[in-house]
Write a protein that holds these residues in place. Structure first.
Motif, PDB file in Angstrom:
ATOM      1  N   PRO A 196       0.837  -1.197   0.000  1.00  0.00           N
ATOM      2  CA  PRO A 196       0.000   0.000   0.000  1.00  0.00           C
ATOM      3  C   PRO A 196       0.877   1.255   0.000  1.00  0.00           C
ATOM      4  O   PRO A 196       2.045   1.206   0.381  1.00  0.00           O
ATOM      5  CB  PRO A 196      -0.802  -0.121   1.305  1.00  0.00           C
ATOM      6  CG  PRO A 196      -0.080  -1.110   2.126  1.00  0.00           C
ATOM      7  CD  PRO A 196       0.721  -1.974   1.221  1.00  0.00           C
ATOM      8  N   PRO A 197       0.328   2.371  -0.432  1.00  0.00           N
ATOM      9  CA  PRO A 197       1.126   3.593  -0.472  1.00  0.00           C
ATOM     10  C   PRO A 197       1.525   4.052   0.929  1.00  0.00           C
ATOM     11  O   PRO A 197       0.749   3.942   1.879  1.00  0.00           O
ATOM     12  CB  PRO A 197       0.217   4.619  -1.145  1.00  0.00           C
ATOM     13  CG  PRO A 197      -1.144   4.063  -1.064  1.00  0.00           C
ATOM     14  CD  PRO A 197      -1.023   2.583  -0.937  1.00  0.00           C
ATOM     15  N   SER A 198       2.728   4.567   1.034  1.00  0.00           N
ATOM     16  CA  SER A 198       3.211   5.091   2.307  1.00  0.00           C
ATOM     17  C   SER A 198       2.843   6.568   2.406  1.00  0.00           C
ATOM     18  O   SER A 198       2.464   7.189   1.405  1.00  0.00           O
ATOM     19  CB  SER A 198       4.727   4.907   2.401  1.00  0.00           C
ATOM     20  OG  SER A 198       5.368   5.711   1.437  1.00  0.00           O
ATOM     21  N   PRO A 199       2.924   7.171   3.578  1.00  0.00           N
ATOM     22  CA  PRO A 199       2.616   8.600   3.701  1.00  0.00           C
ATOM     23  C   PRO A 199       3.498   9.478   2.807  1.00  0.00           C
ATOM     24  O   PRO A 199       3.078  10.550   2.380  1.00  0.00           O
ATOM     25  CB  PRO A 199       2.862   8.897   5.178  1.00  0.00           C
ATOM     26  CG  PRO A 199       2.637   7.594   5.858  1.00  0.00           C
ATOM     27  CD  PRO A 199       3.127   6.551   4.891  1.00  0.00           C
ATOM     28  N   GLY A 200       4.702   9.028   2.481  1.00  0.00           N
ATOM     29  CA  GLY A 200       5.567   9.793   1.596  1.00  0.00           C
ATOM     30  C   GLY A 200       5.095   9.781   0.150  1.00  0.00           C
ATOM     31  O   GLY A 200       5.497  10.628  -0.650  1.00  0.00           O
ATOM     32  N   ALA A 237       2.918  12.670  -4.306  1.00  0.00           N
ATOM     33  CA  ALA A 237       3.047  12.233  -5.691  1.00  0.00           C
ATOM     34  C   ALA A 237       1.686  11.795  -6.247  1.00  0.00           C
ATOM     35  O   ALA A 237       1.372  12.064  -7.409  1.00  0.00           O
ATOM     36  CB  ALA A 237       4.054  11.096  -5.792  1.00  0.00           C
ATOM     37  N   ILE A 238       0.892  11.146  -5.421  1.00  0.00           N
ATOM     38  CA  ILE A 238      -0.445  10.736  -5.848  1.00  0.00           C
ATOM     39  C   ILE A 238      -1.308  11.970  -6.109  1.00  0.00           C
ATOM     40  O   ILE A 238      -2.026  12.046  -7.111  1.00  0.00           O
ATOM     41  CB  ILE A 238      -1.087   9.818  -4.787  1.00  0.00           C
ATOM     42  CG1 ILE A 238      -0.322   8.499  -4.700  1.00  0.00           C
ATOM     43  CG2 ILE A 238      -2.557   9.566  -5.089  1.00  0.00           C
ATOM     44  CD1 ILE A 238      -0.723   7.630  -3.531  1.00  0.00           C
ATOM     45  N   ARG A 239      -1.224  12.946  -5.220  1.00  0.00           N
ATOM     46  CA  ARG A 239      -1.992  14.177  -5.380  1.00  0.00           C
ATOM     47  C   ARG A 239      -1.591  14.907  -6.662  1.00  0.00           C
ATOM     48  O   ARG A 239      -2.449  15.390  -7.407  1.00  0.00           O
ATOM     49  CB  ARG A 239      -1.773  15.071  -4.160  1.00  0.00           C
ATOM     50  CG  ARG A 239      -2.709  16.256  -4.118  1.00  0.00           C
ATOM     51  CD  ARG A 239      -2.551  17.046  -2.844  1.00  0.00           C
ATOM     52  NE  ARG A 239      -2.966  16.220  -1.711  1.00  0.00           N
ATOM     53  CZ  ARG A 239      -2.360  16.217  -0.538  1.00  0.00           C
ATOM     54  NH1 ARG A 239      -1.324  16.987  -0.321  1.00  0.00           N
ATOM     55  NH2 ARG A 239      -2.799  15.454   0.442  1.00  0.00           N
ATOM     56  N   ASP A 240      -0.278  14.975  -6.953  1.00  0.00           N
ATOM     57  CA  ASP A 240       0.191  15.621  -8.183  1.00  0.00           C
ATOM     58  C   ASP A 240      -0.285  14.874  -9.423  1.00  0.00           C
ATOM     59  O   ASP A 240      -0.660  15.494 -10.427  1.00  0.00           O
ATOM     60  CB  ASP A 240       1.717  15.714  -8.192  1.00  0.00           C
ATOM     61  CG  ASP A 240       2.256  16.669  -7.149  1.00  0.00           C
ATOM     62  OD1 ASP A 240       1.483  17.541  -6.687  1.00  0.00           O
ATOM     63  OD2 ASP A 240       3.453  16.546  -6.798  1.00  0.00           O
ATOM     64  N   GLY A 241      -0.277  13.548  -9.364  1.00  0.00           N
ATOM     65  CA  GLY A 241      -0.744  12.753 -10.495  1.00  0.00           C
ATOM     66  C   GLY A 241      -2.221  12.967 -10.775  1.00  0.00           C
ATOM     67  O   GLY A 241      -2.627  13.074 -11.939  1.00  0.00           O
ATOM     68  N   ILE A 242      -3.013  13.060  -9.733  1.00  0.00           N
ATOM     69  CA  ILE A 242      -4.451  13.315  -9.916  1.00  0.00           C
ATOM     70  C   ILE A 242      -4.670  14.708 -10.485  1.00  0.00           C
ATOM     71  O   ILE A 242      -5.509  14.907 -11.374  1.00  0.00           O
ATOM     72  CB  ILE A 242      -5.204  13.107  -8.585  1.00  0.00           C
ATOM     73  CG1 ILE A 242      -5.189  11.625  -8.212  1.00  0.00           C
ATOM     74  CG2 ILE A 242      -6.642  13.618  -8.682  1.00  0.00           C
ATOM     75  CD1 ILE A 242      -5.737  11.324  -6.841  1.00  0.00           C
TER      76      ILE A 242
END
Length: 99
Positions: A36-40, A44-49
């Motif tokens: 699962p994704p880590s807090p770090g 990157a997920i937010r930027d991708g969205i």
């Protein structure tokens, strides 16, 4: 009968010997890809969205090559399949929900 048991055990040991390297490669990639994704990873997920939304608004998806579009389609299908597999695991039933 002893000959059959001996051949069976030889077959199983051969199978285990041949499968071990492929299983080790699978485990190496599974440890990286299936965690699962880590807090770090959240920024990157937010930027991708954000890039996905801005690309949809500006029409950048129209400039994709066929290869990129096909790859994006396969990734979307993979996410959907993992969602449905998780649903089946979560409800502990393949068909419908138990009421």
């Amino acid at each position: 009968m002893a000959s059959l048991a001996n051949k069976g055990s030889t077959l199983v040991s051969t199978l285990m010997t041949q499968a071990r390297p492929k299983f080790n490669v699978f485990m190496k990639y599974a440890k990286v890809e299936l965690t699962p994704p880590s807090p770090g990873d959240i920024p990157a997920i937010r930027d991708g969205i954000a890039r996905l939304i801005s690309g949809a608004r500006t029409g950048a998806w129209k400039n994709l090559t066929v290869r990129e579009a096909w790859l994006n389609t396969l990734i979307t299908m993979e996410v959907c399949f993992w969602f449905y597999a998780g649903e089946c695991i979560g409800k502990r039933h393949l068909v419908g929900y138990k009421v």
